[in-house]
Design a protein around this motif. Structure first.
Motif, PDB file in Angstrom:
ATOM      1  N   ILE A   1       2.426 -12.919  -1.465  1.00  0.00           N
ATOM      2  CA  ILE A   1       3.566 -13.851  -1.603  1.00  0.00           C
ATOM      3  C   ILE A   1       3.115 -15.288  -1.285  1.00  0.00           C
ATOM      4  O   ILE A   1       3.448 -16.230  -2.003  1.00  0.00           O
ATOM      5  CB  ILE A   1       4.733 -13.418  -0.677  1.00  0.00           C
ATOM      6  N   GLU A   2       2.345 -15.427  -0.228  1.00  0.00           N
ATOM      7  CA  GLU A   2       1.879 -16.770   0.174  1.00  0.00           C
ATOM      8  C   GLU A   2       1.012 -17.410  -0.912  1.00  0.00           C
ATOM      9  O   GLU A   2       1.058 -18.617  -1.124  1.00  0.00           O
ATOM     10  CB  GLU A   2       1.059 -16.683   1.475  1.00  0.00           C
ATOM     11  N   LYS A   3       0.244 -16.584  -1.626  1.00  0.00           N
ATOM     12  CA  LYS A   3      -0.659 -17.136  -2.651  1.00  0.00           C
ATOM     13  C   LYS A   3       0.052 -17.369  -3.984  1.00  0.00           C
ATOM     14  O   LYS A   3      -0.480 -18.039  -4.870  1.00  0.00           O
ATOM     15  CB  LYS A   3      -1.839 -16.176  -2.863  1.00  0.00           C
ATOM     16  N   ALA A   4       1.238 -16.781  -4.162  1.00  0.00           N
ATOM     17  CA  ALA A   4       1.954 -16.941  -5.436  1.00  0.00           C
ATOM     18  C   ALA A   4       2.524 -18.356  -5.529  1.00  0.00           C
ATOM     19  O   ALA A   4       2.925 -18.937  -4.526  1.00  0.00           O
ATOM     20  CB  ALA A   4       3.087 -15.925  -5.503  1.00  0.00           C
ATOM     21  N   SER A   5       2.557 -18.894  -6.749  1.00  0.00           N
ATOM     22  CA  SER A   5       3.075 -20.262  -6.866  1.00  0.00           C
ATOM     23  C   SER A   5       4.434 -20.279  -7.565  1.00  0.00           C
ATOM     24  O   SER A   5       4.699 -19.473  -8.460  1.00  0.00           O
ATOM     25  CB  SER A   5       2.083 -21.124  -7.653  1.00  0.00           C
ATOM     26  N   ASP A   6       5.300 -21.189  -7.141  1.00  0.00           N
ATOM     27  CA  ASP A   6       6.605 -21.434  -7.770  1.00  0.00           C
ATOM     28  C   ASP A   6       7.426 -20.163  -7.972  1.00  0.00           C
ATOM     29  O   ASP A   6       7.896 -19.898  -9.083  1.00  0.00           O
ATOM     30  CB  ASP A   6       6.424 -22.102  -9.149  1.00  0.00           C
ATOM     31  N   ILE A   7       7.604 -19.374  -6.964  1.00  0.00           N
ATOM     32  CA  ILE A   7       8.382 -18.144  -7.185  1.00  0.00           C
ATOM     33  C   ILE A   7       9.852 -18.335  -6.807  1.00  0.00           C
ATOM     34  O   ILE A   7      10.182 -19.095  -5.906  1.00  0.00           O
ATOM     35  CB  ILE A   7       7.789 -16.915  -6.467  1.00  0.00           C
ATOM     36  N   LYS A   8      10.705 -17.611  -7.562  1.00  0.00           N
ATOM     37  CA  LYS A   8      12.147 -17.672  -7.291  1.00  0.00           C
ATOM     38  C   LYS A   8      12.668 -16.317  -6.829  1.00  0.00           C
ATOM     39  O   LYS A   8      13.871 -16.148  -6.624  1.00  0.00           O
ATOM     40  CB  LYS A   8      12.891 -18.073  -8.571  1.00  0.00           C
ATOM     41  N   ALA A   9      11.793 -15.312  -6.783  1.00  0.00           N
ATOM     42  CA  ALA A   9      12.235 -13.971  -6.378  1.00  0.00           C
ATOM     43  C   ALA A   9      11.046 -13.159  -5.883  1.00  0.00           C
ATOM     44  O   ALA A   9       9.899 -13.436  -6.241  1.00  0.00           O
ATOM     45  CB  ALA A   9      12.883 -13.252  -7.563  1.00  0.00           C
ATOM     46  N   ILE A  10      11.380 -12.160  -5.069  1.00  0.00           N
ATOM     47  CA  ILE A  10      10.370 -11.175  -4.649  1.00  0.00           C
ATOM     48  C   ILE A  10      10.827  -9.828  -5.179  1.00  0.00           C
ATOM     49  O   ILE A  10      11.993  -9.444  -4.996  1.00  0.00           O
ATOM     50  CB  ILE A  10      10.248 -11.133  -3.105  1.00  0.00           C
ATOM     51  N   SER A  11       9.934  -9.131  -5.871  1.00  0.00           N
ATOM     52  CA  SER A  11      10.262  -7.803  -6.394  1.00  0.00           C
ATOM     53  C   SER A  11       9.263  -6.803  -5.854  1.00  0.00           C
ATOM     54  O   SER A  11       8.057  -7.059  -5.851  1.00  0.00           O
ATOM     55  CB  SER A  11      10.251  -7.811  -7.921  1.00  0.00           C
ATOM     56  N   LEU A  12       9.798  -5.686  -5.384  1.00  0.00           N
ATOM     57  CA  LEU A  12       8.952  -4.663  -4.762  1.00  0.00           C
ATOM     58  C   LEU A  12       9.168  -3.342  -5.471  1.00  0.00           C
ATOM     59  O   LEU A  12      10.305  -2.878  -5.601  1.00  0.00           O
ATOM     60  CB  LEU A  12       9.337  -4.527  -3.279  1.00  0.00           C
ATOM     61  N   THR A  13       8.092  -2.758  -5.946  1.00  0.00           N
ATOM     62  CA  THR A  13       8.196  -1.456  -6.591  1.00  0.00           C
ATOM     63  C   THR A  13       7.245  -0.520  -5.872  1.00  0.00           C
ATOM     64  O   THR A  13       6.359  -0.962  -5.147  1.00  0.00           O
ATOM     65  CB  THR A  13       7.871  -1.571  -8.098  1.00  0.00           C
ATOM     66  N   SER A  14       7.442   0.785  -6.057  1.00  0.00           N
ATOM     67  CA  SER A  14       6.580   1.700  -5.324  1.00  0.00           C
ATOM     68  C   SER A  14       6.554   3.086  -5.926  1.00  0.00           C
ATOM     69  O   SER A  14       7.563   3.581  -6.440  1.00  0.00           O
ATOM     70  CB  SER A  14       7.076   1.806  -3.869  1.00  0.00           C
ATOM     71  N   GLY A  15       5.392   3.728  -5.847  1.00  0.00           N
ATOM     72  CA  GLY A  15       5.312   5.160  -6.077  1.00  0.00           C
ATOM     73  C   GLY A  15       5.736   5.840  -4.778  1.00  0.00           C
ATOM     74  O   GLY A  15       6.296   5.193  -3.886  1.00  0.00           O
ATOM     75  N   VAL A  16       5.480   7.121  -4.670  1.00  0.00           N
ATOM     76  CA  VAL A  16       5.845   7.865  -3.458  1.00  0.00           C
ATOM     77  C   VAL A  16       4.543   8.351  -2.822  1.00  0.00           C
ATOM     78  O   VAL A  16       3.910   9.263  -3.352  1.00  0.00           O
ATOM     79  CB  VAL A  16       6.768   9.057  -3.806  1.00  0.00           C
ATOM     80  N   LEU A  17       4.171   7.718  -1.711  1.00  0.00           N
ATOM     81  CA  LEU A  17       2.890   8.080  -1.078  1.00  0.00           C
ATOM     82  C   LEU A  17       2.957   9.456  -0.411  1.00  0.00           C
ATOM     83  O   LEU A  17       2.077  10.287  -0.609  1.00  0.00           O
ATOM     84  CB  LEU A  17       2.511   7.015  -0.035  1.00  0.00           C
ATOM     85  N   ASN A  18       4.018   9.693   0.388  1.00  0.00           N
ATOM     86  CA  ASN A  18       4.146  10.974   1.106  1.00  0.00           C
ATOM     87  C   ASN A  18       5.402  11.728   0.688  1.00  0.00           C
ATOM     88  O   ASN A  18       5.336  12.822   0.164  1.00  0.00           O
ATOM     89  CB  ASN A  18       4.183  10.722   2.624  1.00  0.00           C
ATOM     90  N   SER A  19       6.560  11.126   0.940  1.00  0.00           N
ATOM     91  CA  SER A  19       7.834  11.738   0.553  1.00  0.00           C
ATOM     92  C   SER A  19       8.794  10.608   0.194  1.00  0.00           C
ATOM     93  O   SER A  19       8.633   9.479   0.686  1.00  0.00           O
ATOM     94  CB  SER A  19       8.414  12.553   1.715  1.00  0.00           C
ATOM     95  N   PRO A  20       9.812  10.876  -0.631  1.00  0.00           N
ATOM     96  CA  PRO A  20      10.754   9.809  -0.991  1.00  0.00           C
ATOM     97  C   PRO A  20      11.426   9.199   0.238  1.00  0.00           C
ATOM     98  O   PRO A  20      11.608   7.989   0.317  1.00  0.00           O
ATOM     99  CB  PRO A  20      11.777  10.529  -1.873  1.00  0.00           C
ATOM    100  N   GLU A  21      11.768  10.050   1.230  1.00  0.00           N
ATOM    101  CA  GLU A  21      12.466   9.546   2.432  1.00  0.00           C
ATOM    102  C   GLU A  21      11.561   8.577   3.209  1.00  0.00           C
ATOM    103  O   GLU A  21      12.003   7.506   3.628  1.00  0.00           O
ATOM    104  CB  GLU A  21      12.864  10.713   3.362  1.00  0.00           C
ATOM    105  N   GLU A  22      10.298   8.975   3.384  1.00  0.00           N
ATOM    106  CA  GLU A  22       9.364   8.130   4.137  1.00  0.00           C
ATOM    107  C   GLU A  22       9.107   6.824   3.383  1.00  0.00           C
ATOM    108  O   GLU A  22       8.959   5.762   3.978  1.00  0.00           O
ATOM    109  CB  GLU A  22       8.048   8.908   4.360  1.00  0.00           C
ATOM    110  N   GLU A  23       9.087   6.919   2.038  1.00  0.00           N
ATOM    111  CA  GLU A  23       8.847   5.717   1.220  1.00  0.00           C
ATOM    112  C   GLU A  23       9.981   4.704   1.407  1.00  0.00           C
ATOM    113  O   GLU A  23       9.754   3.495   1.466  1.00  0.00           O
ATOM    114  CB  GLU A  23       8.740   6.125  -0.254  1.00  0.00           C
TER     115      GLU A  23
END
Ligand code: SF4
Length: 248
Positions: free
Chosen positions: A58-80
């Protein structure tokens, strides 16, 4: 762009924030135990970005207006979900809208909202039960649909989106019914082209995509849903998909 000496398109190349224009779009867990056959993440060795690594992007990104986070499931959906909530809490200080895409479980929308998320994307992938069982054998379509219903209750109509993959062997008539069903729930469907190769899968033709997107546009209008209002994730980026009212 010039074609045979004539200028056919004039455009400005947008600067990339991180992964896409005006956003830091970050994959948190870069592997997945759910094993969907069309997805790359189950083929990756188990790995997850730490909070300092995410903040560094995030710190290295330039001119951003939003943060988007996506993810697979590393262990279990609940833990994710628990991990995702910790990541969200660590980045709310930027004061930017935060979009989150995860595999949903009961109660996750309330937790994500409380942590600071403003929009969510829970992908149905396909709503043809037979194709779903074949392509996503370790997850549940019902769980994804319940997640979407809960998502709209918590985040509000139009603040929840969902990918439908086009090219897994589904028929156009089915896709049009699923679009209607999702719009009726207050969810904005995204028609995502199948990437790469899976057995029985076939990348859709441009004509098919344009036809289905025009049907999507009609449905969105009827249900008073506007994908161009999205502030985060794929609808705000528009790089991978045709976005109704923006591209068509
Ligand atoms: S749940 Fe999502 S990230 Fe995991 S394998 Fe399926 S499509 Fe990929």
């Amino acid at each position: 762009m010039v074609f045979r000496g004539d200028e056919i398109v004039k455009a400005k190349v947008e600067r990339v924030g991180a992964h896409c224009p005006e956003q830091a779009y970050i994959t948190v867990s870069k592997s997945c135990v759910m094993g969907c056959k069309f997805c790359l993440l189950p083929r990756m060795s188990p790995q997850r970005r730490t909070i300092p690594e995410i903040i560094d992007i995030i710190e290295k990104a330039s001119d951003i207006k939003a943060i988007s986070l996506t993810s697979g499931v590393l262990n279990s959906p609940e833990e994710e979900i628990e991990n995702m909530c910790n990541v969200i809490k660590a980045v709310t200080n930027y004061g930017l809208p935060i979009g989150v895409s995860v595999y949903p479980v009961e109660g996750c929308s309330t937790k994500l909202k409380k942590a600071g998320a403003s929009e969510v994307k829970y992908d149905v992938q396909t709503m043809n039960r037979k194709i779903y069982r074949r392509m996503c054998p370790k997850s549940s379509l019902e769980e994804r649909l319940e997640g979407l219903n809960e998502g709209v209750e918590v985040f509000g109509k139009g603040n929840v989106s969902s990918n439908i993959i086009i090219g897994l062997g589904e028929k156009d008539e089915e896709v049009i019914c699923w679009i209607e069903e999702l719009c009726e729930m207050g969810v904005v469907p995204i028609l995502r082209t199948l990437q790469g190769k899976v057995a029985e899968g076939k990348r859709p033709s441009p004509e098919r995509l344009i036809y289905l997107t025009s049907e999507l546009k009609d449905a969105l209008s009827r249900h008073d849903l506007d994908p161009t209002k999205a502030k985060t994730m794929c609808l705000a980026c528009g790089g991978c998909d045709l976005v109704p009212f923006l591209d068509l």
